[in-house]
Design an enzyme around this catalytic site. Structure first.
Site, PDB file in Angstrom:
ATOM      1  CG  ASP A 131      60.905  39.183  43.346  1.00 24.33           C
ATOM      2  OD1 ASP A 131      60.342  40.283  43.477  1.00 24.33           O
ATOM      3  OD2 ASP A 131      60.308  38.097  43.463  1.00 24.33           O
ATOM      4  CG  ASP A 169      56.664  42.939  42.073  1.00 26.66           C
ATOM      5  OD1 ASP A 169      57.894  42.726  42.033  1.00 26.66           O
ATOM      6  OD2 ASP A 169      55.906  42.360  42.871  1.00 26.66           O
ATOM      7  CE1 TYR A 208      59.149  35.645  46.768  1.00 27.19           C
ATOM      8  CE2 TYR A 208      58.794  38.021  46.671  1.00 27.19           C
ATOM      9  CZ  TYR A 208      58.985  36.806  46.030  1.00 27.19           C
ATOM     10  OH  TYR A 208      59.011  36.754  44.657  1.00 27.19           O
ATOM     11  CD  GLU A 217      54.581  38.003  39.246  1.00 25.83           C
ATOM     12  OE1 GLU A 217      55.132  39.081  39.561  1.00 25.83           O
ATOM     13  OE2 GLU A 217      53.650  37.502  39.919  1.00 25.83           O
TER      14      GLU A 217
END
Length: 595
Positions: free
Chosen positions: A78, A81, A230, A475
């Protein structure tokens, strides 16, 4: 009195587009669109196809799920990472699919349709694998904690690839509901191109919605390791969101009834929100329900749909700074500001919803009603464009926050694969700690440009620090990129509107009458919309007119006319006729504006 129309076309002339203020800012939105989709190829997990365009990537995660006896190869990483987090991935697929549902023609016109469908299918194929039983969904592969201990390429992964599921004993209504929404939306996107695949997606979507609704619970209660990354705020919005997309996909009134009947208990008409994201779907839900109302809806549900619309308009007015002080914050440079961590994901989703809602309003010539006044669809789209332009470089830093777009963009993106030389250049395995020492801490820019990645973006004062360790700002994530596909497609289509979208055809009858030697003729003017899109609020300037005119409505401005009140929309290729009487040369007609 009847008039004889002579077979004489004296002239036809074309109108300049008035959309220069929208999609005319000098940015190549088509290039931005193609790069935004390219980013999804950089995020692929699994066995890469022969037509893979991001060549510095290789096969990875080829044994995902094997420890649990299930094939979970594929899908997406996603962000920077290598964990496959189900909730944000599913949300990203919903947004990709929504982009295609609303802007299919625009994406096709930009020659990106195949890439968009491929991006969706790479994710939906994975979720079909993850949903092997009606009441079970594999919701995550990899552990964020162990993954973050290492800085290595996906192709070299040494961290555990543990898979986590939700089921009847350990429910996850949020992740199951979002996955149902994604598959339902994707079924609409694929319907014209692969009907059998579309039906398969719909079958899984229906089963997942029933599972999510019947066995209720938060997925991070069932999968505690996800909380640090999340954490879910709840599942009520995903249940309504999934039902709304199933209604869109099936036109089954039972799903609409669910959204209406549960509007209060699940918060659909109760919550007013200022953000739309992987965790909070209320704004998107409210926009979808407003669409149902604007497009005719159901008389028995009108009252509830109006409540949904009111909440949708609160969200939009807040972003547009028209909400009597209850607005989204803005940076001095004009960027919507929601959060210090990856703010751009909220910017892209909000701008996407603006573009969508502007399209919903335009056919009926409706406006957005805000506490500080009405906002036209054109003005809504202008604001959405301002956010896109900020992303692409119209900002105090003169930097594109879409990597690889134009000359200046972040070069130290917080992304493992982009920051380490590819296997083709450096075949040796880069170890867990070696990656930190040699690559993460390197002062050099990333060896691989991760084209199309939308980074987190600047802070509340438009300041941006391009450092790999500054993950809040550098990121990228697919949740931020997905809404850009629809937004850039819409803006690109407007920038590609033909220079002459409307044609005027003049013809003249026989002599109307003569006066003192001057002959007066009846001029018939046929307007034809050639843009391929409905046109509203057409405003014309008519100069050198010396006689009477029929068919247009005058305004308070001198020599300015609009279409008659009964004609709200000038549809593509549909003629409209007005006439005037004139002696001497024909009148000069030009377009002042339209939506």
């Amino acid at each position: 009195m009847a008039y004889l129309l002579l077979p004489l076309a004296l002239a036809s002339f074309l109108l300049l587009s008035s959309l220069s203020s929208v999609a005319g800012g000098g940015f190549d939105y088509g290039d931005a669109l193609s790069k935004s989709l390219l980013f999804f190829e950089a995020q692929r997990s699994g066995k890469l196809p022969a037509d893979q365009r991001v060549k510095w990537r290789g096969d990875s995660g080829l044994k995902d799920g094997f420890l649990q006896g299930v094939d979970l190869v594929g899908g997406y990483y996603d962000s920077g990472d290598h964990v496959k987090f189900g909730l944000p991935i599913a949300y990203s697929l919903t947004m990709l699919s929504w982009s295609l549902v609303e802007f299919e023609k625009e994406i096709a016109a930009a020659n990106q349709l195949e890439y968009a469908l491929n991006a969706i299918r790479w994710g939906t194929d994975y979720f079909i694998k993850a949903h092997r039983q009606p009441n079970l969904l594999w919701a995550q592969v990899g552990d964020g904690n162990t993954d973050h201990y290492c800085w290595e390429r996906a192709e070299d992964m040494t961290t555990p690839r543990t898979a986590f599921k939700v089921d009847t004993e350990n429910p996850g209504s949020d992740v199951a509901g979002e996955t149902a929404a994604a598959l339902a939306a994707a079924s609409i996107a694929f319907r014209p191109y692969n009907s059998s695949y579309s039906q398969l997606l719909l079958l899984h979507a229906k089963q997942l919605f029933t599972f999510a609704d019947t066995f209720r619970g938060k997925y991070d209660d069932s999968i505690p390791v996800v909380r640090e990354f999340y954490r879910s705020s709840g599942y009520d919005d995903e249940l309504l969101w999934a039902a709304a997309w199933l209604f869109e996909a099936t036109d089954d009134q039972e799903y609409l009834k669910y959204v209406v009947d549960n509007s209060g208990s699940l918060g659909g008409t109760e919550w007013v929100v200022k953000e739309f994201s992987w965790d909070n779907k209320y704004a998107g839900l409210q926009i979808l329900m407003a669409k149902v109302l604007l497009q005719g809806g159901s008389d028995s549900y009108t009252a509830t749909l109006k409540q949904y619309q009111a909440k949708a308009e609160f969200f939009l007015c807040s972003s547009l700074q028209k909400n009597n002080g209850y607005n989204v914050a803005m940076t001095p440079g004009g960027l919507l500001y929601f959060d210090e961590w990856n703010n751009m994901q909220y910017v892209s989703s909000s701008a996407f919803l603006m573009a969508v809602y502007a399209d919903y309003l335009s056919p009926t010539n409706s406006n957005l009603n805000c506490p500080q006044g009405q906002v036209t669809p054109h003005q809504i789209l202008q604001f959405a464009q301002s956010q896109a332009d900020y992303i692409l470089g119209k900002n105090p830093k003169l930097m594109s926050y879409l990597v690889g777009y134009q000359g200046q963009y972040p070069i130290n993106v917080h992304h493992r694969g982009a920051s380490i030389q590819s296997k083709s250049v450096l075949p040796a395995i880069v170890g867990c700690i070696q990656g930190f020492e040699q690559w993460y801490d390197s002062k050099k820019g990333n060896p691989n440009v991760i084209l199309g990645a939308l980074v987190g973006g600047p802070d509340h004062q438009d300041q941006f620090v391009d450092q790999r360790s500054n993950y809040e700002q550098t990121e990228p994530a697919i949740a931020g990129n997905a809404p850009l596909v629809g937004l850039f497609a819409k803006l690109h289509s407007l920038s590609q509107v033909p220079v002459n979208p409307v044609e005027f055809f003049h013809s003249i009858t026989n002599t109307w009458y003569s006066d003192k030697g001057v002959k007066y003729y009846r001029h018939k003017v046929t307007i034809i919309n050639k843009s391929g899109k409905p046109i509203t609020n057409l405003k014309l300037a008519i100069e050198n007119l010396s006689g009477p005119l029929w068919g247009l409505s005058p305004t308070q401005e001198k020599n300015v006319y609009v279409l008659p009140e009964w004609l709200k929309v000038l549809n593509p290729n549909k003629p409209f006729i007005f006439v005037y009487v004139q002696g001497g040369l024909q009148a000069k007609i030009s377009v002042l504006s339209y939506n």
